[in-house]
Design a protein around this motif. Structure first.
Motif, PDB file in Angstrom:
ATOM      1  N   ARG A  60       3.804  22.945 -28.042  1.00 45.18           N
ATOM      2  CA  ARG A  60       4.661  22.765 -26.866  1.00 45.18           C
ATOM      3  C   ARG A  60       4.578  21.334 -26.339  1.00 45.18           C
ATOM      4  NH1 ARG A  60       6.676  26.977 -23.690  1.00 45.18           N
ATOM      5  NH2 ARG A  60       6.206  29.088 -24.436  1.00 45.18           N
ATOM      6  N   GLY A  61       3.354  20.816 -26.247  1.00 44.12           N
ATOM      7  CA  GLY A  61       3.185  19.462 -25.756  1.00 44.12           C
ATOM      8  C   GLY A  61       3.860  18.444 -26.648  1.00 44.12           C
ATOM      9  N   LEU A  62       3.701  18.602 -27.953  1.00 42.94           N
ATOM     10  CA  LEU A  62       4.354  17.695 -28.902  1.00 42.94           C
ATOM     11  C   LEU A  62       5.871  17.791 -28.789  1.00 42.94           C
ATOM     12  CD1 LEU A  62       2.093  18.251 -32.037  1.00 42.94           C
ATOM     13  CD2 LEU A  62       2.223  16.176 -30.650  1.00 42.94           C
ATOM     14  N   HIS A  63       6.360  19.005 -28.612  1.00 41.18           N
ATOM     15  CA  HIS A  63       7.810  19.208 -28.474  1.00 41.18           C
ATOM     16  C   HIS A  63       8.327  18.513 -27.217  1.00 41.18           C
ATOM     17  CE1 HIS A  63      11.534  21.410 -27.441  1.00 41.18           C
ATOM     18  NE2 HIS A  63      11.688  21.495 -28.752  1.00 41.18           N
ATOM     19  N   ALA A  64       7.546  18.590 -26.122  1.00 40.96           N
ATOM     20  CA  ALA A  64       7.969  17.952 -24.867  1.00 40.96           C
ATOM     21  C   ALA A  64       8.100  16.443 -25.038  1.00 40.96           C
ATOM     22  CB  ALA A  64       6.967  18.277 -23.760  1.00 40.96           C
ATOM     23  N   VAL A  65       7.134  15.837 -25.731  1.00 46.58           N
ATOM     24  CA  VAL A  65       7.199  14.392 -25.945  1.00 46.58           C
ATOM     25  C   VAL A  65       8.350  14.030 -26.877  1.00 46.58           C
ATOM     26  CG1 VAL A  65       5.974  12.390 -26.846  1.00 46.58           C
ATOM     27  CG2 VAL A  65       4.740  14.099 -25.526  1.00 46.58           C
ATOM     28  N   LEU A  66       8.495  14.811 -27.941  1.00 48.01           N
ATOM     29  CA  LEU A  66       9.522  14.520 -28.934  1.00 48.01           C
ATOM     30  C   LEU A  66      10.915  14.556 -28.331  1.00 48.01           C
ATOM     31  CD1 LEU A  66      10.044  13.973 -31.957  1.00 48.01           C
ATOM     32  CD2 LEU A  66      10.209  16.443 -32.281  1.00 48.01           C
ATOM     33  N   HIS A  67      11.132  15.448 -27.374  1.00 47.15           N
ATOM     34  CA  HIS A  67      12.471  15.624 -26.807  1.00 47.15           C
ATOM     35  C   HIS A  67      12.630  14.961 -25.442  1.00 47.15           C
ATOM     36  CE1 HIS A  67      13.955  18.324 -29.946  1.00 47.15           C
ATOM     37  NE2 HIS A  67      12.712  18.768 -30.006  1.00 47.15           N
ATOM     38  N   ALA A  68      11.648  14.167 -25.045  1.00 50.04           N
ATOM     39  CA  ALA A  68      11.803  13.396 -23.808  1.00 50.04           C
ATOM     40  C   ALA A  68      12.803  12.276 -24.045  1.00 50.04           C
ATOM     41  CB  ALA A  68      10.450  12.829 -23.381  1.00 50.04           C
ATOM     42  N   PRO A  69      13.410  11.718 -22.992  1.00 52.50           N
ATOM     43  CA  PRO A  69      14.343  10.598 -23.161  1.00 52.50           C
ATOM     44  C   PRO A  69      13.677   9.432 -23.885  1.00 52.50           C
ATOM     45  CG  PRO A  69      14.397  11.439 -20.922  1.00 52.50           C
ATOM     46  CD  PRO A  69      13.241  12.108 -21.591  1.00 52.50           C
ATOM     47  N   THR A  70      14.452   8.657 -24.593  1.00 51.76           N
ATOM     48  CA  THR A  70      13.902   7.515 -25.318  1.00 51.76           C
ATOM     49  C   THR A  70      13.522   6.376 -24.387  1.00 51.76           C
ATOM     50  OG1 THR A  70      16.150   6.695 -25.680  1.00 51.76           O
ATOM     51  CG2 THR A  70      15.166   8.042 -27.422  1.00 51.76           C
ATOM     52  N   SER A  71      13.982   6.441 -23.148  1.00 48.76           N
ATOM     53  CA  SER A  71      13.566   5.464 -22.144  1.00 48.76           C
ATOM     54  C   SER A  71      13.663   6.140 -20.785  1.00 48.76           C
ATOM     55  CB  SER A  71      14.460   4.221 -22.172  1.00 48.76           C
ATOM     56  OG  SER A  71      15.794   4.561 -21.866  1.00 48.76           O
ATOM     57  N   LEU A  72      12.844   5.663 -19.862  1.00 50.77           N
ATOM     58  CA  LEU A  72      12.847   6.243 -18.533  1.00 50.77           C
ATOM     59  C   LEU A  72      13.762   5.431 -17.616  1.00 50.77           C
ATOM     60  CD1 LEU A  72       9.063   7.004 -18.305  1.00 50.77           C
ATOM     61  CD2 LEU A  72      10.910   8.675 -18.492  1.00 50.77           C
ATOM     62  N   PRO A  73      14.484   6.096 -16.728  1.00 53.38           N
ATOM     63  CA  PRO A  73      15.443   5.379 -15.868  1.00 53.38           C
ATOM     64  C   PRO A  73      14.749   4.380 -14.957  1.00 53.38           C
ATOM     65  CG  PRO A  73      15.110   7.624 -15.085  1.00 53.38           C
ATOM     66  CD  PRO A  73      14.429   7.531 -16.432  1.00 53.38           C
ATOM     67  N   ASN A  74      15.392   3.254 -14.731  1.00 52.26           N
ATOM     68  CA  ASN A  74      14.822   2.210 -13.876  1.00 52.26           C
ATOM     69  C   ASN A  74      14.664   2.666 -12.429  1.00 52.26           C
ATOM     70  OD1 ASN A  74      14.664   0.363 -15.943  1.00 52.26           O
ATOM     71  ND2 ASN A  74      16.739  -0.405 -15.599  1.00 52.26           N
ATOM     72  N   THR A  75      15.448   3.641 -12.047  1.00 55.57           N
ATOM     73  CA  THR A  75      15.401   4.121 -10.659  1.00 55.57           C
ATOM     74  C   THR A  75      14.353   5.193 -10.466  1.00 55.57           C
ATOM     75  OG1 THR A  75      17.117   5.748 -11.175  1.00 55.57           O
ATOM     76  CG2 THR A  75      17.828   3.627 -10.291  1.00 55.57           C
ATOM     77  N   ALA A  76      13.618   5.567 -11.515  1.00 59.03           N
ATOM     78  CA  ALA A  76      12.709   6.693 -11.423  1.00 59.03           C
ATOM     79  C   ALA A  76      11.670   6.506 -10.324  1.00 59.03           C
ATOM     80  CB  ALA A  76      11.993   6.910 -12.758  1.00 59.03           C
ATOM     81  N   LEU A  77      11.212   5.263 -10.159  1.00 58.48           N
ATOM     82  CA  LEU A  77      10.160   5.020  -9.178  1.00 58.48           C
ATOM     83  C   LEU A  77      10.589   3.972  -8.157  1.00 58.48           C
ATOM     84  CD1 LEU A  77       7.067   5.005 -11.530  1.00 58.48           C
ATOM     85  CD2 LEU A  77       7.904   6.841 -10.107  1.00 58.48           C
ATOM     86  N   ALA A  78      11.870   3.919  -7.873  1.00 61.46           N
ATOM     87  CA  ALA A  78      12.346   2.931  -6.889  1.00 61.46           C
ATOM     88  C   ALA A  78      11.803   3.270  -5.515  1.00 61.46           C
ATOM     89  CB  ALA A  78      13.867   2.948  -6.849  1.00 61.46           C
ATOM     90  N   PRO A  79      11.441   2.277  -4.718  1.00 62.35           N
ATOM     91  CA  PRO A  79      10.914   2.551  -3.379  1.00 62.35           C
ATOM     92  C   PRO A  79      11.972   3.172  -2.484  1.00 62.35           C
ATOM     93  CG  PRO A  79      11.355   0.195  -3.665  1.00 62.35           C
ATOM     94  CD  PRO A  79      11.529   0.834  -5.004  1.00 62.35           C
TER      95      PRO A  79
ATOM     96  N   ASP B 138       0.834  -1.209   0.000  1.00 58.66           N
ATOM     97  CA  ASP B 138       0.000   0.000   0.000  1.00 58.66           C
ATOM     98  C   ASP B 138       0.866   1.256   0.000  1.00 58.66           C
ATOM     99  OD1 ASP B 138      -2.297  -1.502  -0.032  1.00 58.66           O
ATOM    100  OD2 ASP B 138      -2.651  -1.350   2.136  1.00 58.66           O
ATOM    101  N   ILE B 139       1.908   1.247   0.837  1.00 54.93           N
ATOM    102  CA  ILE B 139       2.799   2.406   0.916  1.00 54.93           C
ATOM    103  C   ILE B 139       3.517   2.621  -0.420  1.00 54.93           C
ATOM    104  CG2 ILE B 139       4.886   3.318   1.995  1.00 54.93           C
ATOM    105  CD1 ILE B 139       3.991   1.893   4.586  1.00 54.93           C
ATOM    106  N   LEU B 140       4.039   1.530  -0.983  1.00 57.25           N
ATOM    107  CA  LEU B 140       4.794   1.652  -2.227  1.00 57.25           C
ATOM    108  C   LEU B 140       3.894   2.076  -3.383  1.00 57.25           C
ATOM    109  CD1 LEU B 140       7.411   1.465  -3.719  1.00 57.25           C
ATOM    110  CD2 LEU B 140       7.065  -1.007  -3.968  1.00 57.25           C
ATOM    111  N   ARG B 141       2.669   1.532  -3.410  1.00 60.81           N
ATOM    112  CA  ARG B 141       1.742   1.931  -4.484  1.00 60.81           C
ATOM    113  C   ARG B 141       1.458   3.430  -4.425  1.00 60.81           C
ATOM    114  NH1 ARG B 141      -1.381  -3.056  -3.300  1.00 60.81           N
ATOM    115  NH2 ARG B 141      -1.000  -4.547  -5.006  1.00 60.81           N
ATOM    116  N   ALA B 142       1.290   3.969  -3.228  1.00 60.84           N
ATOM    117  CA  ALA B 142       1.056   5.410  -3.070  1.00 60.84           C
ATOM    118  C   ALA B 142       2.257   6.196  -3.572  1.00 60.84           C
ATOM    119  CB  ALA B 142       0.762   5.746  -1.615  1.00 60.84           C
ATOM    120  N   GLU B 143       3.465   5.726  -3.258  1.00 63.59           N
ATOM    121  CA  GLU B 143       4.671   6.389  -3.731  1.00 63.59           C
ATOM    122  C   GLU B 143       4.785   6.316  -5.251  1.00 63.59           C
ATOM    123  OE1 GLU B 143       7.867   4.522  -1.646  1.00 63.59           O
ATOM    124  OE2 GLU B 143       7.475   5.587   0.240  1.00 63.59           O
TER     125      GLU B 143
END
Length: 221
Positions: free
Chosen positions: A201-220, A60-65
């Motif tokens: 602007r929104g399209l530009h944000a997506v286009l220039h986002a990283p091609t993959s998200l870091p594995n640590t982005a949502l680490a507990p 429950d705690i981790l899901r909230a995080e």
């Protein structure tokens, strides 16, 4: 994709607007959103893996995080996996840069009378998007357009009154009056102008986002 919600991170009321956009905008939005939907699925798979072996309370705690981390990514424009999210993000950026992202209480704004402006907007922007956006964003945007354009609108009304006979007869305008009209019309900022800029602007944000998200982005924690 037609009317779609603004995303799970929005808790305000929403309102529907329609925006004329250049040909190909809908396809571009679909393509960019699908790109981030793939990343969202990767993140959710990572979330599920992180939950294994935990107690119910720990899950429950981790899901909230994890939910909070997703909200942060979306608010930053790093994860825009819904069309409403993408456009709302672009609108926020556009309002911020125009200095319109504040309360407009006391402003007696109204819809800009499009009849004062030159026709043919449907020819220039053949696609029409139906959007659901937070009420506060739409109100800020419309109030900003009206406040910034009110003097030009008043001058356009006077121009129409001064040249009513020519306008009604659809006769060709002389060079001087025509140039004055174009100058005044160009200084009016319509809601459509701002929405189209926000979509870019929104399209530009997506286009220039990283091609993959870091594995640590949502680490507990």
């Amino acid at each position: 994709m037609e009317d779609d919600d603004v995303g799970e991170d929005e808790d305000t009321g929403v309102t529907k607007v329609r925006v004329r956009v250049p040909l190909g905008t809908r396809l571009a939005l679909t393509s960019m959103v699908e790109r981030h939907q793939v990343w969202a699925q990767q993140l959710k798979a990572q979330h599920r893996a992180q939950l294994k072996g935990l107690t119910a309370a720990q899950r429950d705690i981790l899901r909230a995080e994890q939910r909070q981390a997703l909200r942060v990514l979306r608010s930053r424009g790093s994860l825009l996996d819904k069309r409403g999210l993408l456009i709302a993000f672009g609108v926020r950026q556009e309002l911020r840069d125009r200095g319109w992202d504040h309360s407009w209480s006391g402003v007696d704004w109204q819809e800009i009378p499009m009849g004062l402006l030159s026709g043919g907007i449907g020819n220039r922007y053949p696609e029409c998007l139906a959007l659901s956006l937070p009420v506060t964003l739409v109100e800020q945007l419309c109030a900003g357009c009206w406040t910034s354009s009110k003097k030009s609108i008043d001058r356009l009304r006077k121009w129409h009154a001064d040249h009513s006979a020519i306008v009604q007869s659809r006769a060709r305008l002389l060079e001087g009056p025509a140039a004055e009209y174009e100058r005044l019309a160009a200084s009016v900022i319509t809601a459509g102008d701002v929405y189209r800029a926000a979509i870019r602007r929104g399209l530009h944000a997506v286009l220039h986002a990283p091609t993959s998200l870091p594995n640590t982005a949502l680490a507990p924690r």
